[in-house]
Design a protein around this motif. Structure first.
Motif, PDB file in Angstrom:
ATOM      1  N   GLN A   5       0.845  -1.198   0.000  1.00 57.89           N
ATOM      2  CA  GLN A   5       0.000   0.000   0.000  1.00 57.89           C
ATOM      3  C   GLN A   5       0.879   1.247   0.000  1.00 57.89           C
ATOM      4  O   GLN A   5       0.564   2.225  -0.680  1.00 57.89           O
ATOM      5  CB  GLN A   5      -0.939  -0.003   1.211  1.00 57.89           C
ATOM      6  CG  GLN A   5      -1.681   1.313   1.331  1.00 57.89           C
ATOM      7  CD  GLN A   5      -3.157   1.198   1.503  1.00 57.89           C
ATOM      8  OE1 GLN A   5      -3.712   0.106   1.516  1.00 57.89           O
ATOM      9  NE2 GLN A   5      -3.809   2.314   1.628  1.00 57.89           N
ATOM     10  N   GLU A   6       1.985   1.212   0.723  1.00 53.01           N
ATOM     11  CA  GLU A   6       2.888   2.366   0.771  1.00 53.01           C
ATOM     12  C   GLU A   6       3.430   2.695  -0.617  1.00 53.01           C
ATOM     13  O   GLU A   6       3.468   3.854  -1.016  1.00 53.01           O
ATOM     14  CB  GLU A   6       4.038   2.091   1.740  1.00 53.01           C
ATOM     15  CG  GLU A   6       4.996   3.261   1.868  1.00 53.01           C
ATOM     16  CD  GLU A   6       6.139   2.986   2.840  1.00 53.01           C
ATOM     17  OE1 GLU A   6       7.032   3.846   2.920  1.00 53.01           O
ATOM     18  OE2 GLU A   6       6.154   1.925   3.497  1.00 53.01           O
ATOM     19  N   GLU A   9       0.659   4.253  -2.688  1.00 56.63           N
ATOM     20  CA  GLU A   9       0.461   5.655  -2.308  1.00 56.63           C
ATOM     21  C   GLU A   9       1.529   6.545  -2.931  1.00 56.63           C
ATOM     22  O   GLU A   9       1.238   7.661  -3.382  1.00 56.63           O
ATOM     23  CB  GLU A   9       0.451   5.794  -0.790  1.00 56.63           C
ATOM     24  CG  GLU A   9      -0.780   5.180  -0.154  1.00 56.63           C
ATOM     25  CD  GLU A   9      -0.689   5.051   1.361  1.00 56.63           C
ATOM     26  OE1 GLU A   9       0.352   5.395   1.950  1.00 56.63           O
ATOM     27  OE2 GLU A   9      -1.690   4.591   1.964  1.00 56.63           O
ATOM     28  N   LYS A  10       2.775   6.062  -2.995  1.00 54.02           N
ATOM     29  CA  LYS A  10       3.858   6.829  -3.620  1.00 54.02           C
ATOM     30  C   LYS A  10       3.627   6.986  -5.118  1.00 54.02           C
ATOM     31  O   LYS A  10       3.854   8.061  -5.681  1.00 54.02           O
ATOM     32  CB  LYS A  10       5.212   6.165  -3.360  1.00 54.02           C
ATOM     33  CG  LYS A  10       5.696   6.328  -1.945  1.00 54.02           C
ATOM     34  CD  LYS A  10       7.043   5.664  -1.742  1.00 54.02           C
ATOM     35  CE  LYS A  10       7.477   5.807  -0.287  1.00 54.02           C
ATOM     36  NZ  LYS A  10       8.768   5.138  -0.043  1.00 54.02           N
ATOM     37  N   LEU A  12       0.706   6.934  -6.666  1.00 53.74           N
ATOM     38  CA  LEU A  12      -0.398   7.879  -6.840  1.00 53.74           C
ATOM     39  C   LEU A  12       0.078   9.313  -6.618  1.00 53.74           C
ATOM     40  O   LEU A  12      -0.281  10.216  -7.379  1.00 53.74           O
ATOM     41  CB  LEU A  12      -1.552   7.539  -5.900  1.00 53.74           C
ATOM     42  CG  LEU A  12      -2.848   8.300  -6.162  1.00 53.74           C
ATOM     43  CD1 LEU A  12      -3.488   7.868  -7.474  1.00 53.74           C
ATOM     44  CD2 LEU A  12      -3.824   8.096  -5.018  1.00 53.74           C
ATOM     45  N   ALA A  13       0.906   9.526  -5.611  1.00 56.03           N
ATOM     46  CA  ALA A  13       1.415  10.866  -5.306  1.00 56.03           C
ATOM     47  C   ALA A  13       2.327  11.396  -6.414  1.00 56.03           C
ATOM     48  O   ALA A  13       2.520  12.606  -6.520  1.00 56.03           O
ATOM     49  CB  ALA A  13       2.160  10.855  -3.974  1.00 56.03           C
ATOM     50  N   ARG A  24      -6.847   9.340  -3.298  1.00 55.13           N
ATOM     51  CA  ARG A  24      -6.046   8.598  -2.328  1.00 55.13           C
ATOM     52  C   ARG A  24      -6.327   7.104  -2.476  1.00 55.13           C
ATOM     53  O   ARG A  24      -7.437   6.706  -2.834  1.00 55.13           O
ATOM     54  CB  ARG A  24      -6.321   9.077  -0.907  1.00 55.13           C
ATOM     55  CG  ARG A  24      -7.763   9.034  -0.495  1.00 55.13           C
ATOM     56  CD  ARG A  24      -8.048   9.876   0.758  1.00 55.13           C
ATOM     57  NE  ARG A  24      -9.463   9.890   1.068  1.00 55.13           N
ATOM     58  CZ  ARG A  24     -10.330  10.765   0.588  1.00 55.13           C
ATOM     59  NH1 ARG A  24      -9.922  11.735  -0.218  1.00 55.13           N
ATOM     60  NH2 ARG A  24     -11.602  10.707   0.910  1.00 55.13           N
ATOM     61  N   VAL A  25      -5.306   6.303  -2.198  1.00 58.35           N
ATOM     62  CA  VAL A  25      -5.437   4.851  -2.200  1.00 58.35           C
ATOM     63  C   VAL A  25      -5.867   4.446  -0.794  1.00 58.35           C
ATOM     64  O   VAL A  25      -5.140   4.694   0.163  1.00 58.35           O
ATOM     65  CB  VAL A  25      -4.103   4.157  -2.553  1.00 58.35           C
ATOM     66  CG1 VAL A  25      -4.261   2.639  -2.514  1.00 58.35           C
ATOM     67  CG2 VAL A  25      -3.582   4.607  -3.900  1.00 58.35           C
ATOM     68  N   THR A  26      -7.043   3.843  -0.671  1.00 55.83           N
ATOM     69  CA  THR A  26      -7.515   3.439   0.652  1.00 55.83           C
ATOM     70  C   THR A  26      -7.382   1.941   0.881  1.00 55.83           C
ATOM     71  O   THR A  26      -7.481   1.489   2.020  1.00 55.83           O
ATOM     72  CB  THR A  26      -8.970   3.884   0.878  1.00 55.83           C
ATOM     73  OG1 THR A  26      -9.793   3.306  -0.138  1.00 55.83           O
ATOM     74  CG2 THR A  26      -9.083   5.410   0.836  1.00 55.83           C
ATOM     75  N   LEU A  35      -9.678   3.384  -4.655  1.00 53.06           N
ATOM     76  CA  LEU A  35      -9.308   4.795  -4.657  1.00 53.06           C
ATOM     77  C   LEU A  35     -10.514   5.592  -4.194  1.00 53.06           C
ATOM     78  O   LEU A  35     -11.652   5.232  -4.494  1.00 53.06           O
ATOM     79  CB  LEU A  35      -8.910   5.268  -6.054  1.00 53.06           C
ATOM     80  CG  LEU A  35      -7.712   4.614  -6.717  1.00 53.06           C
ATOM     81  CD1 LEU A  35      -7.480   5.239  -8.090  1.00 53.06           C
ATOM     82  CD2 LEU A  35      -6.469   4.739  -5.871  1.00 53.06           C
TER      83      LEU A  35
END
Length: 137
Positions: A5-6, A9-10, A12-13, A24-26, A35
């Motif tokens: 997940q980390e 998130e990177k 996506l950012a 955001r990735v949930t 998302l």
């Protein structure tokens, strides 16, 4: 490279358009990805509903993230279709995608798009299906 997940998130950012929308990735892993993005006035169309292009973005990206859980971190959308079921009115858009089938270089995924009200009630507003392709060097 371990897909976590980390890492999702990177990734996506690192997408300027996703940052602009506030996505955001949930959830990420086990053949699926979710998302979410907050519904804002500048994302609505003339009748006050969330613009279909925003739903298309969310389906595309959620499908690609889900496909990445099966194919690895370097993937691209091969194509997708979306069916709008009802106008999207709510506080949060949620796109939940999952891998239906994966081969060596391609995954087929589905995505359910819902809007979530202030009180937490989710309403399905669109469904999508797409393919994700692994990019090999």
């Amino acid at each position: 490279m371990e897909l976590t997940q980390e890492l999702a998130e990177k990734v996506l950012a690192s997408q300027p358009f996703s940052v602009l929308l506030g996505a955001r990735v949930t959830s990420f892993g086990d053949g699926g990805a979710t998302l979410e993005l907050d519904v804002r006035d500048d994302l609505r169309q003339q009748n006050g509903y969330l613009h279909g292009g925003v739903l298309g973005y969310a389906a595309d990206n959620a499908i690609t993230f889900a496909g990445g859980t099966a194919l690895g971190p370097v993937v691209l959308t091969g194509g997708f279709t979306i069916n709008y079921l009802r106008p999207a009115a709510g506080a949060v858009l949620r796109a939940e995608a999952k891998v239906v089938h994966a081969g060596g270089r391609q995954a087929t995924c589905t995505c359910e798009l819902s809007v979530v009200s202030e009180d937490g009630e989710a309403t399905l507003c669109a469904i999508a299906q797409g393919t994700v392709i692994a990019v090999r060097g």
